[in-house]
Scaffold this motif. Structure first.
Motif, PDB file in Angstrom:
ATOM      1  N   UNK A   1      -2.936  -2.229 -11.919  1.00 41.92           N
ATOM      2  CA  UNK A   1      -2.570  -2.323 -10.516  1.00 41.92           C
ATOM      3  C   UNK A   1      -1.401  -3.296 -10.375  1.00 41.92           C
ATOM      4  N   UNK A   2      -0.364  -2.900  -9.664  1.00 40.07           N
ATOM      5  CA  UNK A   2       0.809  -3.739  -9.456  1.00 40.07           C
ATOM      6  C   UNK A   2       0.592  -4.628  -8.243  1.00 40.07           C
ATOM      7  N   UNK A   3       0.898  -5.903  -8.407  1.00 36.49           N
ATOM      8  CA  UNK A   3       0.757  -6.843  -7.296  1.00 36.49           C
ATOM      9  C   UNK A   3       1.824  -6.567  -6.240  1.00 36.49           C
ATOM     10  N   UNK A   4       1.419  -6.587  -5.003  1.00 33.85           N
ATOM     11  CA  UNK A   4       2.333  -6.396  -3.877  1.00 33.85           C
ATOM     12  C   UNK A   4       1.916  -7.385  -2.786  1.00 33.85           C
ATOM     13  N   UNK A   5       2.192  -8.684  -3.009  1.00 30.38           N
ATOM     14  CA  UNK A   5       1.685  -9.691  -2.071  1.00 30.38           C
ATOM     15  C   UNK A   5       2.412  -9.655  -0.727  1.00 30.38           C
ATOM     16  N   UNK A   6       1.733 -10.130   0.290  1.00 32.72           N
ATOM     17  CA  UNK A   6       2.336 -10.333   1.599  1.00 32.72           C
ATOM     18  C   UNK A   6       3.239 -11.559   1.490  1.00 32.72           C
ATOM     19  N   UNK A   7       4.451 -11.453   1.989  1.00 35.87           N
ATOM     20  CA  UNK A   7       5.397 -12.570   1.970  1.00 35.87           C
ATOM     21  C   UNK A   7       5.690 -12.979   3.408  1.00 35.87           C
ATOM     22  N   UNK A   8       4.891 -13.894   3.977  1.00 36.26           N
ATOM     23  CA  UNK A   8       5.071 -14.276   5.382  1.00 36.26           C
ATOM     24  C   UNK A   8       6.462 -14.846   5.648  1.00 36.26           C
ATOM     25  N   UNK A   9       6.984 -14.567   6.828  1.00 39.09           N
ATOM     26  CA  UNK A   9       8.273 -15.081   7.251  1.00 39.09           C
ATOM     27  C   UNK A   9       8.083 -16.527   7.717  1.00 39.09           C
ATOM     28  N   UNK A  10       8.720 -17.497   7.040  1.00 31.96           N
ATOM     29  CA  UNK A  10       8.598 -18.898   7.464  1.00 31.96           C
ATOM     30  C   UNK A  10       9.204 -19.116   8.847  1.00 31.96           C
ATOM     31  N   UNK A  11       8.610 -19.998   9.618  1.00 35.19           N
ATOM     32  CA  UNK A  11       9.079 -20.271  10.979  1.00 35.19           C
ATOM     33  C   UNK A  11      10.519 -20.739  11.059  1.00 35.19           C
ATOM     34  N   UNK A  12      11.000 -21.444  10.030  1.00 34.97           N
ATOM     35  CA  UNK A  12      12.384 -21.920  10.078  1.00 34.97           C
ATOM     36  C   UNK A  12      13.382 -20.802   9.783  1.00 34.97           C
ATOM     37  N   UNK A  13      12.906 -19.600   9.518  1.00 30.90           N
ATOM     38  CA  UNK A  13      13.780 -18.448   9.305  1.00 30.90           C
ATOM     39  C   UNK A  13      13.663 -17.438  10.456  1.00 30.90           C
ATOM     40  N   UNK A  14      13.079 -17.873  11.581  1.00 32.81           N
ATOM     41  CA  UNK A  14      12.891 -17.052  12.778  1.00 32.81           C
ATOM     42  C   UNK A  14      13.322 -17.916  13.963  1.00 32.81           C
ATOM     43  N   UNK A  15      14.523 -17.655  14.489  1.00 33.91           N
ATOM     44  CA  UNK A  15      15.044 -18.557  15.510  1.00 33.91           C
ATOM     45  C   UNK A  15      16.046 -17.853  16.415  1.00 33.91           C
TER      46      UNK A  15
END
Length: 153
Positions: free
Chosen positions: A1-15
């Motif tokens: 099984x290939x890992x496909x993790x969730x990569x949350x968007x950091x708050x300092x990259x949403x502005x």
């Protein structure tokens, strides 16, 4: 099984960035005092109850039609009246004028990063303090027209 993790968007990259209104090339400046940002996309719908033509005793069911799409923003943070974007937002509110705003998702385009841009009316501006502490603000941006989305490089 290939890992496909969730990569949350950091708050300092949403502005937010606020436009200066210049033509033909508008410059956008980071709204650095807006430490909390909410972006809401919605669909305005009109509902009707549709009868079952084959069975007049059946309960009608709801049918909906999308009348239009909306994009609204809210921002809040700590007041710093010396910052140019802060002054632009207040000026737009006081003048009842539309203000161009960008919402940055600061990631490469291949990772979903983009700039969403639209015109907004500032419909609410609040400043407050509690117990003689820091002055905080909140404002509401009411989207006008259809936003554009441009993928980041």
């Amino acid at each position: 099984m290939t890992a496909n993790p969730v990569l949350p968007l950091p708050g300092n990259k949403f502005y937010l960035l606020v436009g200066d209104g210049a033509t033909p090339t508008e410059a956008f400046t980071f709204f650095c005092v807006g430490t909390t940002v909410d972006s809401k996309h919605g669909a305005e719908v009109e509902d009707a109850w549709a009868a079952d033509c084959a069975d007049p005793t059946a309960l009608p069911t709801r049918t909906s039609a999308v009348k239009g799409l909306t994009w609204d923003l809210t921002a809040s943070g700590v007041c710093d009246p010396s910052k140019t974007p802060y002054q632009r937002v207040i000026a737009a509110y006081r003048g009842g004028a539309a203000l161009n705003v960008q919402l940055m998702r600061n990631l490469p385009g291949t990772s979903g990063g983009n700039i969403e841009q639209g015109a907004f009316l500032v419909t609410n501006w609040t400043e407050q303090k509690a117990d003689n502490g820091l002055v905080k603000f909140s404002c509401d941006f009411h989207g006008q027209g259809k936003p554009t989305v441009t993928a980041n490089a």
